[in-house]
Design a protein around this motif. Structure first.
Motif, PDB file in Angstrom:
ATOM      1  N   SER A 202       0.824  -1.018  -0.179  1.00 36.90           N
ATOM      2  CA  SER A 202       0.108   0.108  -0.090  1.00 36.90           C
ATOM      3  C   SER A 202       1.007   1.094   0.046  1.00 36.90           C
ATOM      4  CB  SER A 202      -1.343  -0.048   1.320  1.00 36.90           C
ATOM      5  OG  SER A 202      -0.363  -0.359   2.224  1.00 36.90           O
ATOM      6  N   GLY A 203       2.004   1.520  -0.192  1.00 36.57           N
ATOM      7  CA  GLY A 203       3.137   2.472   0.351  1.00 36.57           C
ATOM      8  C   GLY A 203       3.394   2.480  -0.749  1.00 36.57           C
ATOM      9  N   TYR A 204       3.561   2.213  -1.938  1.00 31.29           N
ATOM     10  CA  TYR A 204       3.445   2.205  -3.283  1.00 31.29           C
ATOM     11  C   TYR A 204       2.713   2.476  -3.986  1.00 31.29           C
ATOM     12  CZ  TYR A 204       8.102  -0.114  -1.567  1.00 31.29           C
ATOM     13  OH  TYR A 204       9.449   0.073  -0.699  1.00 31.29           O
ATOM     14  N   LEU A 205       2.021   2.820  -3.400  1.00 32.12           N
ATOM     15  CA  LEU A 205       0.534   3.408  -4.671  1.00 32.12           C
ATOM     16  C   LEU A 205      -0.257   4.126  -4.198  1.00 32.12           C
ATOM     17  CD1 LEU A 205      -2.002  -0.162  -3.828  1.00 32.12           C
ATOM     18  CD2 LEU A 205      -0.219   0.244  -6.154  1.00 32.12           C
ATOM     19  N   VAL A 206       0.666   5.343  -3.680  1.00 32.29           N
ATOM     20  CA  VAL A 206       0.317   6.725  -3.353  1.00 32.29           C
ATOM     21  C   VAL A 206       0.841   7.570  -4.532  1.00 32.29           C
ATOM     22  CG1 VAL A 206      -0.063   8.204  -1.261  1.00 32.29           C
ATOM     23  CG2 VAL A 206      -0.303   5.890  -0.539  1.00 32.29           C
ATOM     24  N   GLY A 207      -0.047   8.799  -4.740  1.00 34.65           N
ATOM     25  CA  GLY A 207       0.500   9.372  -5.625  1.00 34.65           C
ATOM     26  C   GLY A 207      -0.218   9.354  -7.322  1.00 34.65           C
ATOM     27  N   ASP A 208       0.542   9.958  -8.089  1.00 35.69           N
ATOM     28  CA  ASP A 208      -0.053  10.269  -9.491  1.00 35.69           C
ATOM     29  C   ASP A 208       0.188   9.170 -10.086  1.00 35.69           C
ATOM     30  OD1 ASP A 208      -0.198  11.609 -12.070  1.00 35.69           O
ATOM     31  OD2 ASP A 208       1.622  10.130 -12.017  1.00 35.69           O
ATOM     32  N   VAL A 237       2.332  -3.596 -13.837  1.00 36.68           N
ATOM     33  CA  VAL A 237       1.870  -3.351 -13.039  1.00 36.68           C
ATOM     34  C   VAL A 237       0.901  -2.649 -13.940  1.00 36.68           C
ATOM     35  CG1 VAL A 237       2.812  -3.507 -10.570  1.00 36.68           C
ATOM     36  CG2 VAL A 237       2.357  -1.323 -12.143  1.00 36.68           C
ATOM     37  N   LEU A 238      -0.748  -2.453 -13.058  1.00 39.24           N
ATOM     38  CA  LEU A 238      -1.564  -1.838 -14.397  1.00 39.24           C
ATOM     39  C   LEU A 238      -2.422  -1.228 -13.097  1.00 39.24           C
ATOM     40  CD1 LEU A 238      -4.469  -1.662 -16.594  1.00 39.24           C
ATOM     41  CD2 LEU A 238      -4.991  -0.591 -14.767  1.00 39.24           C
ATOM     42  N   ILE A 239      -2.570   0.407 -12.813  1.00 38.39           N
ATOM     43  CA  ILE A 239      -3.025   1.046 -11.466  1.00 38.39           C
ATOM     44  C   ILE A 239      -4.620   1.933 -12.026  1.00 38.39           C
ATOM     45  CG2 ILE A 239      -2.668   2.646  -9.674  1.00 38.39           C
ATOM     46  CD1 ILE A 239       0.233   1.467  -9.329  1.00 38.39           C
ATOM     47  N   ALA A 240      -5.203   2.711 -11.536  1.00 38.81           N
ATOM     48  CA  ALA A 240      -6.380   2.851 -11.967  1.00 38.81           C
ATOM     49  C   ALA A 240      -7.019   3.121 -10.431  1.00 38.81           C
ATOM     50  CB  ALA A 240      -7.420   2.059 -12.730  1.00 38.81           C
ATOM     51  N   ASP A 241      -7.626   4.547 -10.599  1.00 34.22           N
ATOM     52  CA  ASP A 241      -8.210   4.762 -10.099  1.00 34.22           C
ATOM     53  C   ASP A 241     -10.245   5.005 -10.286  1.00 34.22           C
ATOM     54  OD1 ASP A 241      -6.188   6.075  -8.137  1.00 34.22           O
ATOM     55  OD2 ASP A 241      -5.979   7.904  -9.241  1.00 34.22           O
ATOM     56  N   LEU A 242     -10.707   4.288  -8.905  1.00 32.54           N
ATOM     57  CA  LEU A 242     -12.080   4.514  -9.742  1.00 32.54           C
ATOM     58  C   LEU A 242     -12.668   4.471  -8.994  1.00 32.54           C
ATOM     59  CD1 LEU A 242     -11.531   0.114  -9.465  1.00 32.54           C
ATOM     60  CD2 LEU A 242     -11.749   1.172 -10.998  1.00 32.54           C
ATOM     61  N   ARG A 243     -14.291   5.706  -9.497  1.00 31.63           N
ATOM     62  CA  ARG A 243     -15.050   6.583  -8.891  1.00 31.63           C
ATOM     63  C   ARG A 243     -16.537   6.192  -8.989  1.00 31.63           C
ATOM     64  NH1 ARG A 243     -11.135   7.083  -6.766  1.00 31.63           N
ATOM     65  NH2 ARG A 243      -9.104   9.157  -7.092  1.00 31.63           N
TER      66      ARG A 243
END
Length: 246
Positions: A202-208, A237-243
């Motif tokens: 989780s510490g590597y998932l913060v920020g842009d 990895v694929l990182i996505a912000d879900l809203r």
């Protein structure tokens, strides 16, 4: 600002055989896919990219991760060149997540993983399809080989056949109500080094999302080489912000 990003490094393998894809379906449904190709060759490299795009389009069209993955799994399983234990065609661990207006559905085969970061808490959504799951570590032995997968996209066996052999079906799924969160899809070359080193993902998932994705794979490869293993796998990895739309 784009709400998702991908990043990958080849590590110490001869080919980059991971692939990601996204697609948009009806009502703004978005599908996110990550494939971790098994083996290192030009053939696997090319196949995973095509398979990832097909899976993303199918899952987005059906607005459901399981329906999309099963359609593509069955498509490859029906190929006569894949029948029987001695057949050898490209295959890959696969994880797909579909965010619809109300629901997040996730489906997988293999040991590529999906996580969800909600309010600072990281939730693992998938369970690995590998021998470590079949034979967990105990006081007598260290458990099964996590590098041997028990299901994958490109396999010809049915749910029941895989379950009879390994105790889990060929494809597993989970569904959650969609909430404001950050989605992580990761190949084993991305999550294993951090996990093995006792680092909190989780510490590597913060920020842009773009900077975060790049930093995640950079750290995974560097950690694999320096701390956990002198060999670094493909890391993707694929990182996505879900809203939510409410």
């Amino acid at each position: 600002m784009r709400p998702y990003a991908t990043a990958q490094l080849i590590g110490d393998r001869s080919h980059q055989c991971d692939a990601t894809a996204t697609a948009t379906g009806p009502n703004g449904t978005r599908a996110f896919v990550l494939l971790d190709g098994i083996g290192s060759s030009d053939e696997v490299h090319d196949w995973t990219r095509t398979a990832a795009r097909r899976l993303a389009r199918t899952a987005a069209y059906h607005a459901d991760a399981e329906t999309g993955l099963r359609a593509q799994y069955d498509r490859y399983a029906a190929d006569p060149d894949r029948q029987g234990p001695w057949a050898r065609q490209p295959d890959a661990c696969a994880v797909v997540a579909v965010a619809s207006p109300r629901w997040l559905t996730v489906a997988w085969c293999g040991d590529a993983r999906a996580y969800l970061l909600v309010g600072g808490r990281l939730i693992r959504l998938t369970q690995d399809h590998n021998l470590r799951r079949v034979y967990p570590p105990n006081d007598i032995h260290g458990g099964g080989n996590r590098n041997i997968v028990t299901s994958c996209l490109g396999n010809y066996e049915t749910d029941q056949q895989v379950k009879d052999r390994y105790g889990h079906p060929a494809i597993e799924t989970t569904t959650r109500m969609l909430e404001n969160s950050r989605l992580l899809l990761a190949s084993d070359g991305a999550y294993e080094p951090l996990e093995d080193a006792g680092l909190d993902l989780s510490g590597y998932l913060v920020g842009d999302v773009g900077e975060t994705a790049r930093a995640f794979v950079d750290t995974a490869v560097a950690t694999a080489r320096a701390v956990t293993d002198p060999y670094a796998d493909n890391a993707t990895v694929l990182i996505a912000d879900l809203r939510t739309t409410n």
